[in-house]
Design a protein around this motif. Structure first.
Motif, mmCIF file in Angstrom:
data_model
loop_
_atom_site.group_PDB
_atom_site.id
_atom_site.type_symbol
_atom_site.label_atom_id
_atom_site.label_comp_id
_atom_site.label_asym_id
_atom_site.label_seq_id
_atom_site.Cartn_x
_atom_site.Cartn_y
_atom_site.Cartn_z
ATOM 1 N N UNK A 162 0.865 -1.181 0.000
ATOM 2 C CA UNK A 162 0.000 0.000 0.000
ATOM 3 C C UNK A 162 0.901 1.229 0.000
ATOM 4 N N UNK A 163 1.108 1.752 -1.181
ATOM 5 C CA UNK A 163 2.000 2.899 -1.346
ATOM 6 C C UNK A 163 1.208 4.073 -1.894
ATOM 7 N N UNK A 164 1.583 5.246 -1.392
ATOM 8 C CA UNK A 164 0.879 6.458 -1.780
ATOM 9 C C UNK A 164 1.895 7.570 -2.013
ATOM 10 N N UNK A 165 1.719 8.282 -3.085
ATOM 11 C CA UNK A 165 2.604 9.409 -3.389
ATOM 12 C C UNK A 165 1.753 10.676 -3.388
ATOM 13 N N UNK A 166 2.130 11.606 -2.533
ATOM 14 C CA UNK A 166 1.404 12.867 -2.417
ATOM 15 C C UNK A 166 1.564 13.693 -3.684
ATOM 16 N N UNK A 167 2.759 13.739 -4.201
ATOM 17 C CA UNK A 167 3.060 14.486 -5.415
ATOM 18 C C UNK A 167 4.401 14.043 -5.974
ATOM 19 N N UNK A 168 4.741 14.571 -7.120
ATOM 20 C CA UNK A 168 5.961 14.115 -7.795
ATOM 21 C C UNK A 168 7.237 14.499 -7.050
ATOM 22 N N UNK A 169 7.198 15.496 -6.185
ATOM 23 C CA UNK A 169 8.388 15.947 -5.475
ATOM 24 C C UNK A 169 8.565 15.283 -4.103
ATOM 25 N N UNK A 170 7.503 14.610 -3.617
ATOM 26 C CA UNK A 170 7.562 13.994 -2.296
ATOM 27 C C UNK A 170 7.875 12.504 -2.420
ATOM 28 N N UNK A 171 8.532 11.977 -1.390
ATOM 29 C CA UNK A 171 8.816 10.535 -1.431
ATOM 30 C C UNK A 171 7.525 9.732 -1.264
ATOM 31 N N UNK A 172 7.540 8.531 -1.800
ATOM 32 C CA UNK A 172 6.400 7.630 -1.683
ATOM 33 C C UNK A 172 6.235 7.209 -0.222
ATOM 34 N N UNK A 173 4.995 7.095 0.220
ATOM 35 C CA UNK A 173 4.701 6.656 1.582
ATOM 36 C C UNK A 173 4.294 5.189 1.525
ATOM 37 N N UNK A 174 4.997 4.359 2.262
ATOM 38 C CA UNK A 174 4.615 2.952 2.406
ATOM 39 C C UNK A 174 3.686 2.899 3.618
ATOM 40 N N UNK A 175 2.382 2.891 3.369
ATOM 41 C CA UNK A 175 1.406 2.973 4.451
ATOM 42 C C UNK A 175 1.483 1.769 5.386
ATOM 43 N N UNK A 176 1.741 0.628 4.840
ATOM 44 C CA UNK A 176 1.838 -0.581 5.659
ATOM 45 C C UNK A 176 2.971 -0.429 6.686
ATOM 46 N N UNK A 177 4.131 0.001 6.226
ATOM 47 C CA UNK A 177 5.274 0.178 7.121
ATOM 48 C C UNK A 177 5.051 1.332 8.100
ATOM 49 N N UNK A 178 4.520 2.426 7.602
ATOM 50 C CA UNK A 178 4.333 3.616 8.432
ATOM 51 C C UNK A 178 3.345 3.356 9.566
ATOM 52 N N UNK A 179 2.279 2.633 9.268
ATOM 53 C CA UNK A 179 1.273 2.387 10.290
ATOM 54 C C UNK A 179 1.680 1.281 11.267
#
Length: 181
Positions: A162-179
């Motif tokens: 479950x990965x999410x990118x806020x925008x092209x300049x921000x790093x991808x967020x791995x929601x599984x790892x973050x949570x």
């Protein structure tokens, strides 16, 4: 008589992956906002508005978690994905294992369904209070969200990212790892 068409298991599973991605994003937002990082700068009105938004986020999370258990026709849910997999020839032993996990999910979210959704969100009783509960009666949804992730992993036969990118300049967020941190 026309043959009834069913959504494929793959389509349901991909849709569920998107549903859980958004669920996890909402859980992350809720977790971060719940810390009230700007409380020192907030007016009392700001605090009340922030708590109202947190309550709204809680309701969204509960609605999403309970929707994953909906066995109504045409619903994108764990029971319906499993039914589609069975229609498409799922091996009996695997079907039984998955049925056990889907049933365990149903049991785990029953309290959210009965004590929160049915009495406070979807089927509001005549004399129910409309005030936010976030401070005095917070809803514990974290374990159910984690279980939803695990059930979809089992249905898909792999660990889902479950990965999410806020925008092209921000790093991808791995929601599984973050949570899970």
């Amino acid at each position: 008589m026309a043959k009834k068409s069913f959504t494929s298991a793959q389509d349901l599973l991909e849709g569920l992956k998107d549903d859980i991605l958004y669920l996890l994003l909402t859980v992350l937002a809720h977790r971060e906002k719940q810390r009230l990082p700007n409380i020192a700068k907030m007016s009392r009105e700001d605090l009340v508005l922030e708590l109202a938004l947190l309550e709204s986020g809680t309701r969204d999370i509960v609605a999403r978690l309970t929707a994953l258990d909906d066995d109504g026709s045409g619903s994108r849910s764990f029971p319906n994905a499993l039914a589609a997999m069975n229609r498409e020839g799922l091996e009996a032993k695997k079907a039984d294992e998955l049925k056990t996990q889907v049933k365990a999910y149903r049991g785990a979210i029953n309290d959210l369904k009965v004590n929160h959704r049915n009495s406070y969100i979807s089927h509001v009783r005549e004399f129910a209070e409309a005030v936010p509960r976030i401070v005095d009666k917070p809803v514990r949804f974290e374990a159910s969200a984690g279980l939803a992730v695990n059930v979809l992993d089992a249905l898909m036969g792999r660990q889902v990212g479950y990965r999410f990118r806020v925008g092209s300049q921000e790093p991808e967020i791995d929601l599984r790892a973050r949570l899970s941190a």
